[in-house]
Every structure is written in C-alpha cells, then in structure tokens.
Enzyme design. Structure first.
Site, short mmCIF file in Angstrom:
data_model
loop_
_atom_site.label_atom_id
_atom_site.label_comp_id
_atom_site.label_asym_id
_atom_site.label_seq_id
_atom_site.Cartn_x
_atom_site.Cartn_y
_atom_site.Cartn_z
N VAL A 271 3.18 1.38 5.94
CA VAL A 271 2.65 2.71 6.23
C VAL A 271 1.14 2.60 6.41
O VAL A 271 0.47 1.89 5.67
CB VAL A 271 3.02 3.74 5.14
N THR B 221 -12.14 6.73 9.91
CA THR B 221 -12.74 5.68 10.73
C THR B 221 -11.70 5.15 11.72
O THR B 221 -10.50 5.43 11.59
CB THR B 221 -13.22 4.50 9.86
N ARG C 86 8.95 11.11 5.81
CA ARG C 86 9.70 10.11 6.58
C ARG C 86 10.19 8.96 5.70
O ARG C 86 10.86 8.07 6.18
CB ARG C 86 8.81 9.56 7.70
N SER D 221 0.22 -3.51 5.63
CA SER D 221 0.90 -3.54 6.93
C SER D 221 0.32 -4.61 7.84
O SER D 221 1.05 -5.19 8.66
CB SER D 221 0.81 -2.16 7.59
N TRP E 85 0.83 -1.20 0.00
CA TRP E 85 0.00 0.00 0.00
C TRP E 85 0.87 1.25 0.00
O TRP E 85 1.92 1.27 0.62
CB TRP E 85 -0.87 0.04 1.25
N HIS F 29 -10.40 2.39 11.79
CA HIS F 29 -9.55 1.38 11.13
C HIS F 29 -8.07 1.64 11.39
O HIS F 29 -7.30 0.72 11.69
CB HIS F 29 -9.85 1.39 9.63
N GLU G 142 -0.42 -7.55 7.24
CA GLU G 142 0.20 -8.85 6.97
C GLU G 142 1.66 -8.93 7.40
O GLU G 142 2.28 -10.00 7.35
CB GLU G 142 0.08 -9.17 5.48
N ILE H 91 -2.00 5.33 7.06
CA ILE H 91 -2.36 6.74 7.09
C ILE H 91 -3.78 6.87 7.62
O ILE H 91 -4.70 6.19 7.15
CB ILE H 91 -2.21 7.37 5.69
#
Length: 161
Positions: A81, A87, A128, A58, A26, A89, A60, A83
């Site tokens: 990452v 929600t 970053r 991420s 992602w 999540h 996984e 972001i």
C-alpha cells in the site's frame, strides 16, 4: 467504488499450484487485511498456503517477486500500500513498483498478482483491505487474478504454467 465492473472469476482444479505471496510491512492494519484476504483465497482455491515473505515496503516488492518467480512458483502475488502524501514520493513509488512488477511478469512468464493499493487516503486503503466493513478485498482479488491467469495460460499451452 473502484471495484465496479470487476469480472467474476471462477477458477477450479488449481490445487496443485505453488503460489508465493510477498507483502510489504508499511501500514500494518491495511497489510494485515490484504495478507489475510490472500491467504483466504489460497485456502478457497485448495492451494497449500505458505507463509508470506515480508519486505520493508512496497518499493521492495519487485525484487522479492523476481526472486520468487525464479524459484519454481506458478504465480507470485505482491501486496502493498502506498498512500499519497504532500510530496511527489507517492508518484515515484507507485510508478516504480508498477513497472517493476510488470517487468517481473513479462520477463519470467510467471503471473504476478497486483495487490498494491495506491490510495489518496488511509480510509480508501482500509476500504479495499478486506477488513470488517471494507467494500473490497484486494488481497483475495490479487490471488484469484494470478491463479486465473495461470489457469488461462495452461488452457492454451497444455503445460503446467
């Protein structure tokens, strides 16, 4: 800047280590920067590079890191990452990934470099990711921290790991 106060890590004589890198897919631009930084760190340390294992996201990372930790690697570096969206999540994924990677390290004794960005915005992640114009290079830092941990453990145990 979030990197303020970070230690200057100096690691030497680690060219014999086997280090695995597992990276999410992602947010391709951010991930490309993180992976490039991690591979550059391995080269800087004289460690033979292996192609990163890519997983969907991420979430996984912990299961892949656990599998790699059980295959003779001295350290595993997890890159991803997450972001923030609108929600909860974000909170669940960040907490699950962090706890999962911590569990891998503690249960296996294999240091896990935490290169998972948990950012409010894409701009923060890009800053970053170690890209041109970024203020930080978290992929490079995650490798260096994992390898420095292996070196520290070697110094007290007198063993390979």
């Amino acid at each position: 800047m979030s990197g303020k106060g970070a230690p200057e890590l100096s690691v030497q004589n680690v060219g014999d280590l086997k280090v695995a890198v597992v990276a999410a897919q992602w947010h391709e631009k951010v991930m490309d920067g993180l992976v490039d930084g991690a591979l550059r760190a391995l080269r800087d340390l004289g460690i033979e590079e292996a192609a990163p294992l890519r997983v969907p996201g991420s979430w996984e990372l912990p299961v892949a890191a656990r599998a790699l930790a059980g295959r003779g690697y001295d350290a595993v570096v997890a890159l991803g990452v997450v972001i923030r969206g609108g929600t909860p999540h974000f909170d669940y994924v960040c907490q699950g990934v962090t706890q999962g990677l911590t569990q891998v390290a503690v249960e296996t004794g294999v240091p896990v470099g935490f290169g998972v960005l948990t950012c409010d915005t894409e701009e923060q992640a890009l800053d970053r990711a170690g890209l041109d114009g970024s203020h930080e290079d978290k992929g490079h830092e995650a490798v260096t921290a994992a390898v420095a941990t292996v070196a520290a453990l070697r110094s007290v145990s007198g063993t390979r790991r």
